[in-house]
Design a protein around this motif. Structure first.
Motif, PDB file in Angstrom:
ATOM      1  N   VAL A 365      -3.189   0.504   5.843  1.00 23.16           N
ATOM      2  CA  VAL A 365      -2.771  -0.422   5.163  1.00 23.16           C
ATOM      3  C   VAL A 365      -2.877  -0.211   3.515  1.00 23.16           C
ATOM      4  O   VAL A 365      -1.560  -0.417   2.842  1.00 23.16           O
ATOM      5  N   GLN A 366      -3.968  -0.001   3.193  1.00 24.89           N
ATOM      6  CA  GLN A 366      -4.138   0.235   1.591  1.00 24.89           C
ATOM      7  C   GLN A 366      -3.511   1.479   1.096  1.00 24.89           C
ATOM      8  O   GLN A 366      -3.066   1.458  -0.074  1.00 24.89           O
ATOM      9  N   PHE A 367      -3.350   2.460   1.858  1.00 24.38           N
ATOM     10  CA  PHE A 367      -2.907   3.612   1.517  1.00 24.38           C
ATOM     11  C   PHE A 367      -1.254   3.337   1.212  1.00 24.38           C
ATOM     12  O   PHE A 367      -0.738   3.785   0.353  1.00 24.38           O
ATOM     13  N   LEU A 368      -0.735   2.604   2.000  1.00 20.22           N
ATOM     14  CA  LEU A 368       0.661   2.353   1.967  1.00 20.22           C
ATOM     15  C   LEU A 368       0.826   1.412   0.932  1.00 20.22           C
ATOM     16  O   LEU A 368       2.215   1.486   0.460  1.00 20.22           O
ATOM     17  N   GLN A 369       0.068   0.545   0.273  1.00 21.29           N
ATOM     18  CA  GLN A 369       0.221  -0.345  -0.582  1.00 21.29           C
ATOM     19  C   GLN A 369       0.660   0.393  -2.201  1.00 21.29           C
ATOM     20  O   GLN A 369       1.854  -0.088  -2.607  1.00 21.29           O
ATOM     21  N   PRO A 370       0.133   1.339  -2.541  1.00 18.78           N
ATOM     22  CA  PRO A 370       0.692   2.108  -3.604  1.00 18.78           C
ATOM     23  C   PRO A 370       2.229   2.639  -3.383  1.00 18.78           C
ATOM     24  O   PRO A 370       2.781   2.569  -4.236  1.00 18.78           O
ATOM     25  N   ALA A 371       2.364   3.017  -2.145  1.00 17.98           N
ATOM     26  CA  ALA A 371       3.711   3.605  -1.922  1.00 17.98           C
ATOM     27  C   ALA A 371       4.836   2.652  -2.085  1.00 17.98           C
ATOM     28  O   ALA A 371       6.005   2.702  -2.803  1.00 17.98           O
ATOM     29  N   LEU A 381       5.838  -6.413   0.053  1.00 12.28           N
ATOM     30  CA  LEU A 381       4.294  -6.256   0.340  1.00 12.28           C
ATOM     31  C   LEU A 381       3.666  -7.683   0.394  1.00 12.28           C
ATOM     32  O   LEU A 381       2.754  -7.631   1.309  1.00 12.28           O
ATOM     33  N   VAL A 382       3.845  -8.650  -0.261  1.00 11.35           N
ATOM     34  CA  VAL A 382       3.395  -9.752  -0.128  1.00 11.35           C
ATOM     35  C   VAL A 382       3.567 -10.568   1.108  1.00 11.35           C
ATOM     36  O   VAL A 382       2.518 -10.970   1.791  1.00 11.35           O
ATOM     37  N   VAL A 383       4.703 -10.108   1.708  1.00 12.54           N
ATOM     38  CA  VAL A 383       5.102 -10.896   2.998  1.00 12.54           C
ATOM     39  C   VAL A 383       4.327 -10.250   4.061  1.00 12.54           C
ATOM     40  O   VAL A 383       3.897 -10.737   4.912  1.00 12.54           O
ATOM     41  N   ALA A 384       4.019  -8.936   3.966  1.00  9.04           N
ATOM     42  CA  ALA A 384       3.156  -8.274   5.164  1.00  9.04           C
ATOM     43  C   ALA A 384       1.920  -8.666   5.114  1.00  9.04           C
ATOM     44  O   ALA A 384       1.105  -9.137   5.893  1.00  9.04           O
ATOM     45  N   LEU A 419       2.349  -2.939  10.507  1.00 12.29           N
ATOM     46  CA  LEU A 419       3.758  -2.621  11.072  1.00 12.29           C
ATOM     47  C   LEU A 419       5.065  -3.228  10.098  1.00 12.29           C
ATOM     48  O   LEU A 419       5.800  -2.466   9.973  1.00 12.29           O
ATOM     49  N   ILE A 420       4.570  -4.279   9.384  1.00  9.72           N
ATOM     50  CA  ILE A 420       5.736  -4.705   8.384  1.00  9.72           C
ATOM     51  C   ILE A 420       5.764  -3.699   7.361  1.00  9.72           C
ATOM     52  O   ILE A 420       6.902  -3.331   6.991  1.00  9.72           O
ATOM     53  N   GLU A 421       4.532  -3.275   6.973  1.00 10.32           N
ATOM     54  CA  GLU A 421       4.621  -2.109   5.759  1.00 10.32           C
ATOM     55  C   GLU A 421       5.447  -1.048   6.055  1.00 10.32           C
ATOM     56  O   GLU A 421       6.216  -0.574   5.579  1.00 10.32           O
ATOM     57  N   LEU A 422       5.078  -0.303   7.188  1.00  9.74           N
ATOM     58  CA  LEU A 422       5.867   0.825   7.793  1.00  9.74           C
ATOM     59  C   LEU A 422       7.355   0.410   7.953  1.00  9.74           C
ATOM     60  O   LEU A 422       8.071   1.353   7.544  1.00  9.74           O
ATOM     61  N   GLY A 423       7.739  -0.704   8.345  1.00 12.31           N
ATOM     62  CA  GLY A 423       9.084  -1.132   8.346  1.00 12.31           C
ATOM     63  C   GLY A 423       9.860  -1.217   7.299  1.00 12.31           C
ATOM     64  O   GLY A 423      10.905  -0.483   7.054  1.00 12.31           O
TER      65      GLY A 423
END
Length: 448
Positions: A365-371, A381-384, A419-423
Motif C-alpha cells: 500500500v505504501q509503495f503504491l502511494q507515491p505512484a 488516495l485519501v478515499v482508499a 484493492l482501491i489503490e490498485l483499481g
C-alpha cells in the motif's frame, strides 16, 4: 548515473537501518524485567504513538515537497493549469517562496498536532500511558523534532540529495540508540528518560542537518504553487499518511487500552507488531527514491517506464512477503523472546505470521502511494485510506479476544486500501493510454 543511484540506495538503506535498529534497541532495554508490566506497556505505547505523531503526520509534507520540486525539475519551462483536486501540476515554478510556504505548512501541522495531543492527553494518561505526564512531554518533543526534520527531508528528496536525506535518518536512529544504550548502561529505571531518548532523535537530526539544507533554485516557469494549492495537497496526503501509520501502529495501543487486556500480553503484542514491521523499514527510502522517478516519468508521458517500475516494485514486495513469513514462522518466537524477554503462549508463530502478512500488505500500500501522488490522484488516495481505516476500526467491534481483534484489524485495513489503490491506478493508466495526448505546452497526461 547508475553508480550514483546505487550509492544513494546504500546511503538511504544505512540511515533507515539505524532508525529501525533503534526501535529494537528501545524495546530490548525496556524489556527483560527492567520495568513492571504496566510501565513497560506504557513505554511500548509511547514508541507506537511517536510513529503516528511523527511520520504519520509529517511525511505528508515531505512527499508533497518532493513531488512539487521533482515536477519543476521535469519541465521547468512549462506552465500548467491546475490538476485534479487543485493540486499544483508538473512544471510549476519552485523556489524560495514555495519552500517557505512548505515550511509554514510544517509549522502549522506541528501546532495542530500538539493541540490534538493535548486534547487526547487525559484519555491517553488514563488508559494507555500509566498516568505518566513525562511520556506526553516526550511525545511533544517528537512532534517538534519531526516538523523540522521532515521539512529537511522533503527538500533533500525533491532535489535528489539523498546523502543529506540519509544523514537525517542516520542521526535520528543513532541518537536514539546512543541515548537508550547509555541509560541502560547507567542502570537507569526512569521511564521518562527512555521515552525522551527515543523521541529526541528527530530533533537532533534536524539541528545537525537543517543548516545545510537549501531551497532549490527558482525555475523559469511562474507562477509557483500557491499556499492554498500546497495546503490542499498536503492535507490530502496528511489523511493518507496518518491513517497509514495509525493502521501500522495503533492496534497495540488500542489493545493496551481495552478492558480485560493483560499488561504483559499487551507488551508482547506490541513487541510482536514492531518485530513484524521490519520490512516496512525499507519503505521510507523506497518512497523517497521512487517518488521523484515516478513524477518525472508521469510528467513526461513515459507510461511504459511508469508501469514497469510500479510492477517491479510490487513483484519485489511479493517475493519479500514469502521470505518474511517463512522467517516469522521458523524463528519469530525465538527472536521475540531474545528481544523483549517475553515468552507468552498467546504470542505464537501463527500470530507472528499473520502480523508479517499484514506488514507486507502495508508495504504494498505504501509503495503504491507515491505512484498515485505522481499522477496526482490525491483525492482518490485519501478515499482508499479512509475506507481502509474504517475497515480497521470496524475489526475491533468483532467479538474476539483483544489481541485477535488487533490482528484482524491489521490485515483487514490495508487489504481494503490496497484493492482501491490498485483499481484507481489501473483506471488512471488505462485512461491515459487510450485518451491522452502527448505532454505538450504544459498539458500533462494526467491532468484529467
Amino acid at each position: 548515473m547508475a553508480l550514483r543511484s546505487s550509492g544513494s540506495v546504500v546511503w538511504m538503506l544505512t540511515g533507515t537501518f539505524l532508525v529501525g535498529v533503534s526501535g529494537y534497541v528501545y524495546f530490548a532495554v525496556i524489556g527483560h524485567g527492567r520495568f513492571d508490566a504496566a510501565t513497560a506497556a506504557a513505554l511500548s505505547a509511547t514508541y507506537l504513538l511517536s510513529n503516528i505523531l511523527g511520520p504519520g503526520v509529517f511525511i505528508a509534507a515531505e512527499q508533497e515537497s518532493s513531488r512539487v520540486i521533482s515536477a519543476a525539475r521535469a519541465h521547468p519551462g512549462d506552465l500548467d493549469p491546475p490538476g485534479p483536486g487543485g493540486v499544483a501540476p508538473v512544471g510549476s515554478g519552485v523556489g524560495r517562496s514555495t519552500t517557505r510556504r512548505l515550511a509554514l505548512i510544517c509549522v502549522a501541522l506541528g501546532i495542530l498536532t500538539l493541540v490534538v495531543l493535548g486534547l487526547c492527553a487525559p484519555v491517553l494518561l488514563t488508559n494507555v500511558l500509566d498516568g505518566d505526564v513525562g511520556l506526553v512531554l516526550a511525545l511533544v518533543l517528537c512532534v517538534i523534532g519531526s516538523a523540522a526534520v521532515y521539512y529537511v527531508r522533503g527538500l533533500s528528496g525533491g532535489q535528489q540529495r539523498f546523502r543529506r536525506y540519509a544523514a537525517t535518518t542516520a542521526i535520528d536512529g543513532g541518537a536514539r540508540i546512543v541515548g537508550c544504550v547509555t541509560l541502560a548502561a547507567l542502570g537507569s529505571t526512569n521511564p521518562v528518560a527512555y521515552a525522551l531518548a527515543l523521541c529526541a532523535g528527530p530533533l537532533a537530526a534536524a539541528v545537525l542537518t537543517g543548516p545545510g539544507a537549501r531551497p532549490p533554485a527558482p525555475t523559469p516557469s511562474p507562477p509557483a504553487p500557491s499556499a492554498a494549492d500546497l495546503a490542499r495537497a498536503v492535507s490530502y496526503l496528511l489523511v493518507a499518511s496518518f491513517v497509514s501509520l495509525a493502521m501500522a501502529n495503533l492496534a497495540p495501543v488500542i489493545v493496551t487500552g481495552m478492558s480485560g487486556t493483560n499488561p504483559a500480553a499487551a507488551t508482547g503484542f506490541a513487541a510482536a507488531v514492531v518485530l513484524s514491521r521490519i520490512p516496512l523499514l525499507l519503505m521510507g527510502p523506497i518512497q523517497a527514491l521512487i517518488l521523484p522517478r515516478l513524477t518525472l516519468a508521469a510528467g513526461s508521458g513515459r507510461l511504459a517506464d511508469f508501469r514497469r517500475d510500479t510492477l517491479l516494485g510490487l513483484a519485489a514486495i511479493g517475493g519479500l512477503a514469502v521470505l518474511a513469513a517463512a522467517v516469522a514462522a521458523i524463528a519469530g518466537r525465538w527472536i521475540l523472546t531474545i528481544l523483549v524477554g517475553i515468552d507468552d503462549d498467546r504470542i505464537g508463530a501463527g500470530l507472528l505470521v499473520l502480523l508479517t502478512v499484514s506488514a507486507m500488505l502495508q508495504m504494498a500500500v505504501q509503495f503504491l502511494q507515491p505512484a498515485l501522488v505522481a499522477v496526482r490522484r490525491h483525492r482518490l488516495l485519501v478515499v482508499a485510506w479512509i475506507c481502509g481505516g474504517l475497515a480497521f476500526g470496524l475489526a475491533f467491534l468483532v467479538p474476539l479476544e483483544p489481541i485477535d481483534r488487533g490482528v484482524l484489524a491489521t490485515i483487514l485495513g490495508p487489504t481494503v486500501t490496497l484493492l482501491i489503490e490498485l483499481g484507481t491506478l489501473r483506471t488512471t493508466l488505462a485512461g491515459a493510454r487510450t485518451g491522452a495526448t502527448p505532454h505538450h505546452h504544459g498539458t500533462s497526461t494526467f491532468d484529467r
